[in-house]
Design a protein around this motif. Structure first.
Motif: not given
Length: 287
Positions: A225-231, A235-240
């Motif tokens: 999967l690629w993962v894109a974040e808007v937050i 800059l590094e969220t838990e998701l990223l």
């Protein structure tokens, strides 16, 4: 008269909730200084002020009356602010969300620079990723703009999830009306949709400093999967962090923060910003 007094002046601000980590003030004021402007950018944080969204009309009126050039608008006010404006740009109308308000000629004019803010860095950093099926979580103000951007970027099938399923359905219907039937839909089964997806986008506030956590269960992530974040704060969220640990291709919210600011700066000042300089300054602020 001193040179300082002759410099054109701009007074702008950001209205939103839990925005003390925002880099917008520094980005705008640094570029303003580089362009010989007296540029002041203020944070108008609902949380810090101890008020809710019911204060929005009074805050917009106060900014207008005290000589602000314009305002940026963020969560949770991007849709609520529309009823307090006089005009909307074509993009803001299409999206039903506003992130920039310009006070001009006695009018409040709403714009949306979020969709291009997402699209431009994605084009630069993720041009080669598969875009047949994409899952987006979050269909609020930022989510509507990002979903619009995915259509422009050529996503064939976008599945939208939101805490309010009706809101996801409205955004999907709007996208299909603008970009062609069948390209967007409201999702019902997140695990199944993610399992079939090429990439996922987080357009919720979950992961921000004020809203810690993950927008989806970690076990749904997988390496391809690629993962894109808007937050972008942090800059590094838990998701990223978790996605990168699995080896996923990722893009953080920093590029969107810069390019929506590039467009807002252009609106506020009438001057062309130097996007490379703004990217460099954003990067220099650390993570």
């Amino acid at each position: 008269m001193t040179k300082y007094a002759r410099r054109p002046s701009v007074l702008a601000g950001l209205i939103g909730q839990d925005i003390q980590g925002s880099r917008s003030p520094e980005m705008h004021m640094q570029e303003g200084e580089a362009q010989d402007l007296r540029y002041v950018y203020r944070l108008i944080d609902l949380t810090r002020l101890g008020v809710g969204v019911e204060a929005l009309p009074d805050l917009v009126t106060a900014a207008e009356r005290t000589g602000f050039t314009g305002l940026n608008i963020t969560h949770p006010c991007k849709q609520l602010v529309i009823q307090h404006l006089d005009e909307l740009s074509d993009d803001a109308k299409a999206l039903g969300a506003v992130n920039t308000v310009l006070f001009k000629d006695g009018k409040r004019i709403g714009h949306n620079t979020d969709w291009s803010g997402f699209a431009e860095p994605f084009r630069r950093q993720m041009a080669d990723v598969a875009r047949d099926r994409v899952v987006q979580i979050g269909a609020g103000g930022a989510g509507a703009a990002v979903a619009h951007a995915t259509m422009v970027l050529g996503v064939k099938e976008l599945t939208l999830f939101d805490i309010d399923p009706a809101r996801a359905a409205r955004v999907a219907d709007n996208l299909n009306a603008h970009f062609g039937a069948g390209r967007a839909r409201a999702g019902a089964d997140l695990p199944a949709s993610v399992a079939a997806a090429d990439g996922i986008i987080n357009a919720t506030p979950i992961g921000m400093d004020g809203h810690p956590g993950m927008p989806l269960p970690e076990e749904l992530l997988r390496q391809d999967l690629w993962v894109a974040e808007v937050i972008y704060f942090p800059l590094e969220t838990e998701l990223l962090r978790r996605a990168r640990a699995l080896g996923c291709r990722t893009i953080d919210g920093g590029g969107m923060a810069v390019f929506q600011a590039v467009a807002a700066f252009r609106l506020f000042t009438g001057k062309e910003p130097n996007s490379d300089r703004m990217i460099a300054h954003f990067a220099s602020m650390g993570s």
